[in-house]
Scaffold this motif. Structure first.
Motif, PDB file in Angstrom:
ATOM      1  N   TYR A  39       0.845  -1.207   0.000  1.00  0.00           N
ATOM      2  CA  TYR A  39       0.000   0.000   0.000  1.00  0.00           C
ATOM      3  C   TYR A  39       0.877   1.252   0.000  1.00  0.00           C
ATOM      4  O   TYR A  39       0.562   2.256  -0.650  1.00  0.00           O
ATOM      5  CB  TYR A  39      -0.963  -0.015   1.198  1.00  0.00           C
ATOM      6  N   ARG A  40       2.003   1.178   0.721  1.00  0.00           N
ATOM      7  CA  ARG A  40       2.936   2.310   0.727  1.00  0.00           C
ATOM      8  C   ARG A  40       3.520   2.525  -0.676  1.00  0.00           C
ATOM      9  O   ARG A  40       3.684   3.664  -1.124  1.00  0.00           O
ATOM     10  CB  ARG A  40       4.069   2.033   1.721  1.00  0.00           C
ATOM     11  N   ALA A  41       3.834   1.415  -1.369  1.00  0.00           N
ATOM     12  CA  ALA A  41       4.411   1.532  -2.717  1.00  0.00           C
ATOM     13  C   ALA A  41       3.407   2.158  -3.684  1.00  0.00           C
ATOM     14  O   ALA A  41       3.786   2.950  -4.557  1.00  0.00           O
ATOM     15  CB  ALA A  41       4.858   0.153  -3.209  1.00  0.00           C
ATOM     16  N   VAL A  42       2.123   1.836  -3.520  1.00  0.00           N
ATOM     17  CA  VAL A  42       1.092   2.453  -4.370  1.00  0.00           C
ATOM     18  C   VAL A  42       1.043   3.962  -4.105  1.00  0.00           C
ATOM     19  O   VAL A  42       0.980   4.770  -5.029  1.00  0.00           O
ATOM     20  CB  VAL A  42      -0.297   1.817  -4.132  1.00  0.00           C
ATOM     21  N   ALA A  43       1.108   4.331  -2.814  1.00  0.00           N
ATOM     22  CA  ALA A  43       1.078   5.766  -2.460  1.00  0.00           C
ATOM     23  C   ALA A  43       2.266   6.486  -3.091  1.00  0.00           C
ATOM     24  O   ALA A  43       2.117   7.585  -3.663  1.00  0.00           O
ATOM     25  CB  ALA A  43       1.094   5.936  -0.941  1.00  0.00           C
ATOM     26  N   GLU A  65      -0.874  -2.396 -11.853  1.00  0.00           N
ATOM     27  CA  GLU A  65       0.388  -2.432 -12.605  1.00  0.00           C
ATOM     28  C   GLU A  65       1.613  -2.457 -11.697  1.00  0.00           C
ATOM     29  O   GLU A  65       2.747  -2.450 -12.184  1.00  0.00           O
ATOM     30  CB  GLU A  65       0.451  -1.202 -13.536  1.00  0.00           C
ATOM     31  N   LEU A  66       1.371  -2.482 -10.394  1.00  0.00           N
ATOM     32  CA  LEU A  66       2.485  -2.412  -9.445  1.00  0.00           C
ATOM     33  C   LEU A  66       3.460  -3.575  -9.640  1.00  0.00           C
ATOM     34  O   LEU A  66       3.065  -4.732  -9.637  1.00  0.00           O
ATOM     35  CB  LEU A  66       1.928  -2.461  -8.019  1.00  0.00           C
ATOM     36  N   VAL A  80      11.495  -3.335  -3.358  1.00  0.00           N
ATOM     37  CA  VAL A  80      11.941  -2.844  -4.664  1.00  0.00           C
ATOM     38  C   VAL A  80      10.711  -2.566  -5.527  1.00  0.00           C
ATOM     39  O   VAL A  80       9.853  -3.431  -5.712  1.00  0.00           O
ATOM     40  CB  VAL A  80      12.883  -3.869  -5.341  1.00  0.00           C
ATOM     41  N   LEU A  81      10.634  -1.336  -6.029  1.00  0.00           N
ATOM     42  CA  LEU A  81       9.504  -0.903  -6.864  1.00  0.00           C
ATOM     43  C   LEU A  81      10.044  -0.594  -8.258  1.00  0.00           C
ATOM     44  O   LEU A  81      10.895   0.299  -8.407  1.00  0.00           O
ATOM     45  CB  LEU A  81       8.876   0.346  -6.237  1.00  0.00           C
ATOM     46  N   SER A  82       9.570  -1.347  -9.243  1.00  0.00           N
ATOM     47  CA  SER A  82      10.026  -1.184 -10.639  1.00  0.00           C
ATOM     48  C   SER A  82      11.553  -1.049 -10.711  1.00  0.00           C
ATOM     49  O   SER A  82      12.072  -0.121 -11.343  1.00  0.00           O
ATOM     50  CB  SER A  82       9.373   0.035 -11.281  1.00  0.00           C
ATOM     51  N   GLY A  83      12.252  -1.936 -10.040  1.00  0.00           N
ATOM     52  CA  GLY A  83      13.713  -1.962 -10.124  1.00  0.00           C
ATOM     53  C   GLY A  83      14.434  -1.006  -9.184  1.00  0.00           C
ATOM     54  O   GLY A  83      15.650  -1.062  -9.061  1.00  0.00           O
ATOM     55  N   LYS A 115      -2.913  -9.978  -5.669  1.00  0.00           N
ATOM     56  CA  LYS A 115      -1.461 -10.263  -5.706  1.00  0.00           C
ATOM     57  C   LYS A 115      -1.027 -11.030  -4.452  1.00  0.00           C
ATOM     58  O   LYS A 115      -0.230 -11.962  -4.515  1.00  0.00           O
ATOM     59  CB  LYS A 115      -0.661  -8.950  -5.779  1.00  0.00           C
ATOM     60  N   GLN A 116      -1.568 -10.619  -3.301  1.00  0.00           N
ATOM     61  CA  GLN A 116      -1.174 -11.268  -2.028  1.00  0.00           C
ATOM     62  C   GLN A 116      -1.629 -12.730  -2.000  1.00  0.00           C
ATOM     63  O   GLN A 116      -0.900 -13.609  -1.538  1.00  0.00           O
ATOM     64  CB  GLN A 116      -1.765 -10.480  -0.852  1.00  0.00           C
TER      65      GLN A 116
END
Ligand code: DC
Length: 223
Positions: A39-43, A65-66, A80-83, A115-116
């Motif tokens: 959820y933090r990565a989406v934010a 698309e995460l 790691v988010l998109s590398g 995803k989870q």
């Protein structure tokens, strides 16, 4: 029937989920899934793309698309988010509030829950979050709900932050209380105790005591 259990740990911010889920996953040889980090990565991804934390439809697309992974580097779990390693970037007070805001939207939850479930399908996992035992895996073999009084949870956060004085304790307590309200009163998957979860109040317990209590309940794990 899974050959290894799914273990879920839910509870409010600062209850000790992150610390004990790492210890539990290590002891059991299970994979740890930090659903809050997603959820933090989406934010964070939304903020970078100029998408408002109120824009449910666009946030849903960001969540679908995460591309997020949780490698362990030199013994420490990273996000790691998109590398890009965003472990620190997603832990700021701003992203804490952002995660709480984006997590209230149905399209975001649907995408991340899918995803989870996929990640935990085979078992041998420890999931930590707010809804992992109620929504993500209602059929989990072992469920925990960790709690502690708000002042103690805020104090733990305060001591975690480095340098410790970078955010005043009073401000952290205010954020903790605000997130408690936001996370437990929202319409979509509010924070609540699953009827079959073991409830552990960690207010006066040490980490070792909490982990020992939890390990007693996970089948097939040496203590
Ligand atoms: O556990 P955390 O502080 O990293 O979680 C950040 C926010 O994400 C939290 O305020 C609520 C939300 N969250 C959620 O709604 N459902 C989850 N399973 C995990 C976190």
């Amino acid at each position: 029937m899974r050959s290894r259990p799914v273990v879920t740990i839910d509870g409010p911010s600062g209850a000790g989920k992150t610390t004990v889920s790492k210890r539990l996953a290590d002891a059991a040889g299970f994979v740890r899934i930090d659903t809050g980090a997603m959820y933090r990565a989406v934010a964070l991804a939304a903020r970078r793309a100029g998408i408002s934390w109120d824009d449910a439809d666009h946030l849903g697309r960001v969540a679908r698309e995460l591309s997020c992974s949780f490698p362990t580097v030199a013994g420490t779990p990273r996000v790691v988010l998109s590398g890009e390693d965003v472990t620190e970037a997603i832990r700021t007070p701003e992203m804490s509030m952002g995660a709480s805001a984006v997590s209230a939207h149905g399209p975001v939850r649907e995408a991340l829950v899918a995803k989870q479930r996929e990640m935990g399908r085979e078992g041998g996992v420890v999931l930590e979050g707010r809804d992992t035992g109620t929504v993500v895996f209602p059929d989990a073999e072992v469920k925990f709900f960790l709690d502690a009084v708000a002042a103690v949870r805020a104090r733990r956060r305060y001591l975690e932050i480095s340098p410790p004085a970078s955010q005043p304790y009073e401000e952290i307590l205010r954020d903790v209380l605000r997130r408690d309200v936001q996370d437990s009163t929202r319409e979509n998957s509010p924070l609540r105790v699953a009827h079959d979860a073991a409830y552990i109040d960690t207010t006066t317990l040490t980490v070792d005591e909490v982990v020992a209590e939890m390990l007693r309940r996970v089948p097939g794990v040496p203590r």
